[in-house]
Write a protein that holds these residues in place. Structure first.
Motif, mmCIF file in Angstrom:
data_model
loop_
_atom_site.group_PDB
_atom_site.id
_atom_site.type_symbol
_atom_site.label_atom_id
_atom_site.label_comp_id
_atom_site.label_asym_id
_atom_site.label_seq_id
_atom_site.Cartn_x
_atom_site.Cartn_y
_atom_site.Cartn_z
ATOM 1 N N ALA A 108 0.835 -1.199 0.000
ATOM 2 C CA ALA A 108 0.000 0.000 0.000
ATOM 3 C C ALA A 108 0.875 1.257 0.000
ATOM 4 O O ALA A 108 0.577 2.237 -0.691
ATOM 5 N N PHE A 109 1.957 1.210 0.761
ATOM 6 C CA PHE A 109 2.880 2.345 0.830
ATOM 7 C C PHE A 109 3.472 2.641 -0.548
ATOM 8 O O PHE A 109 3.481 3.794 -1.002
ATOM 9 N N PHE A 141 5.529 18.435 -0.317
ATOM 10 C CA PHE A 141 5.576 18.078 -1.730
ATOM 11 C C PHE A 141 5.924 19.277 -2.608
ATOM 12 O O PHE A 141 6.637 19.139 -3.606
ATOM 13 N N LEU A 142 5.441 20.456 -2.256
ATOM 14 C CA LEU A 142 5.750 21.650 -3.040
ATOM 15 C C LEU A 142 7.245 21.907 -3.077
ATOM 16 O O LEU A 142 7.784 22.375 -4.086
ATOM 17 N N ARG A 143 7.924 21.591 -1.997
ATOM 18 C CA ARG A 143 9.372 21.811 -1.933
ATOM 19 C C ARG A 143 10.127 21.044 -3.012
ATOM 20 O O ARG A 143 11.189 21.467 -3.452
ATOM 21 N N ALA A 241 7.454 9.705 5.149
ATOM 22 C CA ALA A 241 8.064 8.571 4.455
ATOM 23 C C ALA A 241 7.614 8.525 2.996
ATOM 24 O O ALA A 241 8.422 8.245 2.096
ATOM 25 N N ILE A 242 6.335 8.806 2.740
ATOM 26 C CA ILE A 242 5.840 8.823 1.364
ATOM 27 C C ILE A 242 6.498 9.956 0.583
ATOM 28 O O ILE A 242 6.849 9.803 -0.588
ATOM 29 N N GLN A 248 12.305 9.993 -4.301
ATOM 30 C CA GLN A 248 13.236 8.965 -4.787
ATOM 31 C C GLN A 248 12.930 8.552 -6.227
ATOM 32 O O GLN A 248 13.829 8.156 -6.974
ATOM 33 N N ARG A 249 11.671 8.663 -6.636
ATOM 34 C CA ARG A 249 11.272 8.231 -7.974
ATOM 35 C C ARG A 249 11.842 9.121 -9.071
ATOM 36 O O ARG A 249 11.905 8.701 -10.224
#
Length: 272
Positions: A108-109, A141-143, A241-242, A248-249
């Motif tokens: 799920a993560f 996320f904006l960062r 963590a997400i 990382q992607r």
């Protein structure tokens, strides 16, 4: 599971949890008599909680009480010193983090990170304290250049959901998983073809049925600290963590955007 028990079942569980002399020798009849219900009711409740029967439930509870962290959920006392209060609050959160990590579903993560990374539009829904978590996540996320919109108004959430479609993702933040203002737009977003992710404290809560991915914290509520005090911290850590997994992607893009957003606010900081 407590929110999903009947009032009678909840009272029985509270009675069992409150027993000071509960061990491997505690008899089913003794537990039933103390709770004022039949032995069959005790067995039924144990199975509803996910155990094979009373003996399995008893063993699990005894093992839990033997853990060094079992005393962490003690309620605050009027006689506590300031340091004792701090220790109880901190330890409750530490316990919540450890338990949340232990139940975190790796698949799920990973799927949540994939959906957020690949989405065209990312809309976050939350009310009250859950909205604050949504804002914190959107800020992170904006960062790294992953744009997300946060909605904390029931009408705005529905308007947002009505414009989503395939390739988009809606994320609902709800500790209880029973907040209609968050459930309804998530359901609508899914009807429109968007993928849906839920962050909640209860895997079997109503909101879960409208989610492609369910991420769970697990924290015991406290009458004094509030229902979701420790869960809030656990949910923030899941989101952290997400955030890292999404970065990382495409690490090069994340590093480039992180540098750009950091430089953009540099002039707003006062020099030593």
């Amino acid at each position: 599971m407590m929110p999903h028990l009947t009032p009678l079942e909840g009272r029985v569980v509270e009675n069992i949890l409150g027993r000071k002399n509960f061990d491997e020798t505690t008899a089913l009849k003794s537990v039933a008599d103390d709770a004022g219900v039949s032995e069959a009711m005790i067995v039924k409740i144990a199975k509803k909680l996910g155990f094979s029967g009373f003996k399995d439930f008893r063993t699990g509870l005894v093992d839990y009480h033997n853990l060094p962290t079992a005393e962490l959920h003690q309620e605050l006392s009027p006689d506590d010193t300031g340091m004792e209060i701090a220790q109880k609050v901190f330890r409750t959160s530490i316990h919540a983090l450890e338990e949340t990590l232990s139940i975190l579903d790796p698949e799920a993560f990973e799927r949540a990170a994939d959906l957020i990374f690949a989405a065209h539009q990312r809309d976050f829904y939350g009310i009250g304290g859950s909205a604050q978590i949504a804002r914190d996540v959107a800020h992170k996320f904006l960062r790294i250049g992953v744009r997300a919109s946060v909605f904390d108004d029931a009408h705005m959430m529905l308007m947002s959901a009505s414009l989503l479609g395939e390739g988009d993702v809606a994320i609902g933040f709800s500790h209880s998983g029973a907040t209609n203002a968050v459930i309804e737009p998530l359901e609508l977003a899914r009807q429109r073809g968007a993928r849906t992710i839920v962050l909640t404290n209860y895997a079997t809560s109503p909101i879960a049925q409208f989610a492609d991915v369910v991420l769970c914290s697990t924290a015991v509520g406290s009458p004094l600290l509030g229902e979701n005090a420790a869960a809030r911290i656990a949910q923030l850590l899941i989101c952290d963590a997400i955030f890292v997994a999404v970065a990382q992607r495409d690490l090069l893009a994340a590093e480039r955007n992180l540098a750009a957003t950091r430089n953009a606010v540099t002039l707003k900081r006062r020099s030593p």
